[in-house]
Design a protein around this motif. Structure first.
Motif, PDB file in Angstrom:
ATOM      1  N   VAL A   1       0.841  -1.210   0.000  1.00  0.00           N
ATOM      2  CA  VAL A   1       0.000   0.000   0.000  1.00  0.00           C
ATOM      3  C   VAL A   1       0.871   1.253   0.000  1.00  0.00           C
ATOM      4  N   VAL A   2       1.926   1.238   0.844  1.00  0.00           N
ATOM      5  CA  VAL A   2       2.828   2.399   0.929  1.00  0.00           C
ATOM      6  C   VAL A   2       3.515   2.637  -0.422  1.00  0.00           C
ATOM      7  N   MET A   3       3.979   1.549  -1.043  1.00  0.00           N
ATOM      8  CA  MET A   3       4.668   1.696  -2.329  1.00  0.00           C
ATOM      9  C   MET A   3       3.722   2.238  -3.393  1.00  0.00           C
ATOM     10  N   GLU A   4       2.501   1.718  -3.385  1.00  0.00           N
ATOM     11  CA  GLU A   4       1.532   2.161  -4.375  1.00  0.00           C
ATOM     12  C   GLU A   4       1.143   3.625  -4.146  1.00  0.00           C
ATOM     13  N   ALA A   5       1.051   4.005  -2.855  1.00  0.00           N
ATOM     14  CA  ALA A   5       0.703   5.399  -2.527  1.00  0.00           C
ATOM     15  C   ALA A   5       1.786   6.358  -3.024  1.00  0.00           C
ATOM     16  N   ARG A   6       2.983   5.830  -3.281  1.00  0.00           N
ATOM     17  CA  ARG A   6       4.047   6.678  -3.831  1.00  0.00           C
ATOM     18  C   ARG A   6       4.273   6.398  -5.320  1.00  0.00           C
ATOM     19  N   GLY A   7       3.262   5.815  -5.919  1.00  0.00           N
ATOM     20  CA  GLY A   7       3.251   5.731  -7.378  1.00  0.00           C
ATOM     21  C   GLY A   7       3.863   4.484  -7.982  1.00  0.00           C
ATOM     22  N   PHE A   8       4.188   3.497  -7.167  1.00  0.00           N
ATOM     23  CA  PHE A   8       4.805   2.287  -7.729  1.00  0.00           C
ATOM     24  C   PHE A   8       3.782   1.552  -8.597  1.00  0.00           C
ATOM     25  N   GLY A   9       4.171   1.239  -9.799  1.00  0.00           N
ATOM     26  CA  GLY A   9       3.276   0.528 -10.712  1.00  0.00           C
ATOM     27  C   GLY A   9       2.347   1.457 -11.476  1.00  0.00           C
ATOM     28  N   ALA A  10       2.503   2.769 -11.260  1.00  0.00           N
ATOM     29  CA  ALA A  10       1.595   3.718 -11.928  1.00  0.00           C
ATOM     30  C   ALA A  10       1.895   3.830 -13.417  1.00  0.00           C
TER      31      ALA A  10
END
Lengths: 244, 224
Positions: A197-206
């Motif tokens: 969740v933290v990684m995604e919240a910083r745009g990982f995989g965007a």
């Protein structure tokens, strides 16, 4: 040499581990071990951490040696108890070869463990490895110590509640470890979800691609070293098959 | 136009009881809104919904919609959400996963495919904002809890979001770090950033323009 490009180190690791899997004759394995040790120190592996890891695996190594000595029955008998051969030449050789194989793998791992994670990720990126794969690898490697810490924390918590591990029989210890495994794995799963969740919240995989702030460049020294390693690899492989 | 707005949000985790029931809230640009409420009242869940983590990463029965500058959050791509909404969580240990501070701060801008020069600028700017410029090459494992949370905040600021969501970000901070983070939030407000934060203590109310209280699944605005 510790600032050698991570791709050269990866190539060296690939050579060492491939050799460790291919070679079965003791002199070749011993030569590979020597080559691997030289590389380990030249590439700036953490010697203290490596020694610690070797010490931790020592009982396992000794067990592997013992299993080979006991179960390999071919070759010239070297040690007898009454009329029964206990140690044979083949058993000793195979045990020693297997031990060296493990040493080589540990030394190779120590070189990559000593390398900056971001430099490795940047190197993977240059090698066109999909970033989702390289991050998965990095996170998994970083998660192993976390998992081990969670397990030892759980053991300490049990000891603080009055469980004396040293007094438990092996069977009871194994049962205890089995019972601890589920909560520790559950904790690891929760942590990994939070991390995702933290990684995604910083745009990982965007985006399908990502840039790299850290740049790694192959210098002339890196290319020469890669060339030398490549030639050595070919010569060693040829030598192993053509001069048995 | 509101920076962040929740309309008629109802939520329950699977078949469990309804955690949020027809919740409305809004945050305007340059405004700090504090969300208070007892433990288990759904404050973190509302933060997750406001930041798009629910339903993107966690499932549940969600009704209503969140608008980001008038656009429904669910219609935006992850990249667009991340460019606009930054989320700071409670535990800094779970938010830092790279060996050094610089690596940590570069991660977000790299994901947005920014060029190296721009990433360098943003790292310097974010570190300056949290007063940790001298820590750029320091290993994150060696930092104190308060310093880690400041770095986690800097990592979010490096994305230059227009809305900042903080989920009990002060709860584990020492006095010095709390003062610095408060200073950062004041400056961000002045720059027009909207701040939506979960905090229960009275000591943080000085930052807020408005306060919501969440209890029994209902939200209400309370007087400051």
């Amino acid at each position: 040499m510790s600032r050698v490009d991570p791709r050269v180190k990866l190539f060296w690791v690939m050579l060492c581990t491939s050799g460790a899997l291919i070679f079965v004759r003791l002199p070749w394995m011993a030569g590979l071990l020597l080559f691997c040790r030289l590389g380990t120190f030249s590439f700036g592996a953490d010697r203290k951490a490596l020694r610690g890891r070797l010490a931790r695996f020592l009982p396992l190594f000794l067990l592997i040696l013992l299993v080979h000595i006991v179960f390999v029955r071919t070759g010239t008998p070297l040690l007898f108890i009454r009329k029964y051969p206990i140690v044979t030449f083949d058993g000793l050789m195979r045990g020693a070869t297997t031990l060296m194989r493990f040493f080589i793998i540990l030394c190779s791992a120590a070189v990559m463990a000593g390398e900056n994670t971001r430099r490795v990720l940047a190197a993977f990126s240059k090698m066109k490895v999909p970033y989702l794969f390289s991050f998965m690898l990095m996170i998994a490697l970083r998660f192993l110590p976390t998992f081990s810490t969670s397990f030892s924390d759980a053991l300490i918590a049990l000891q603080l509640r009055g469980v004396e591990l040293k007094r438990l029989s092996l069977v009871k210890k194994l049962r205890l470890y089995r019972d601890l495994l589920l909560p520790v794995v559950a904790d690891a799963v929760v942590k990994s979800r939070v991390l995702a969740v933290v990684m995604e919240a910083r745009g990982f995989g965007a985006m399908p691609r990502r840039t790299s702030y850290l740049e790694v460049r192959m210098t002339l020294r890196d290319w020469v070293l890669t060339g030398v390693l490549f030639v050595l690899g070919i010569v060693a492989l040829g030598g192993y098959y053509f001069f048995p | 136009m509101n920076a962040l707005e929740g309309r008629q949000i109802s939520f329950s985790y699977g078949r469990g009881k309804t955690l949020l029931s027809q919740v409305d809230f809004y945050v305007q640009p340059g405004e700090c809104v504090i969300l208070q409420g007892p433990s288990g009242s759904g404050k973190t869940t509302l933060c997750h919904i406001a930041g798009g983590i629910i339903p993107r990463s966690f499932s549940g029965d969600l009704e209503g919609e969140v608008l980001l500058f008038g656009t429904p959050l669910h219609s935006l791509s992850l990249a667009d959400v991340v460019k606009n909404v930054g989320i700071l969580f409670q535990n800094p240990d779970s938010q830092l996963f790279f060996p050094t501070v610089e690596d940590e701060l570069a991660f977000g801008p790299e994901n947005l495919c920014l060029p190296r020069e721009e990433i360098a600028l943003r790292i310097a700017e974010a570190l300056d904002a949290v007063e940790m410029s001298s820590f750029r090459l320091v290993e994150t494992d060696t930092l104190s809890h308060g310093q880690k949370q400041r770095i986690a905040l800097a990592a979010v600021l490096a994305l230059r979001p227009r809305v900042l969501i903080l989920d009990e970000a002060f709860s584990q901070l020492d006095t010095a770090s709390t003062a610095i983070v408060k200073g950062v939030l004041r400056r961000q407000k002045e720059l027009g950033q909207a701040i939506f934060m979960v905090e229960n203590g009275e000591e943080h109310l000085e930052l807020a323009e408005r306060v919501y209280e969440l209890q029994g699944g209902q939200i209400r605005e309370v007087a400051l």
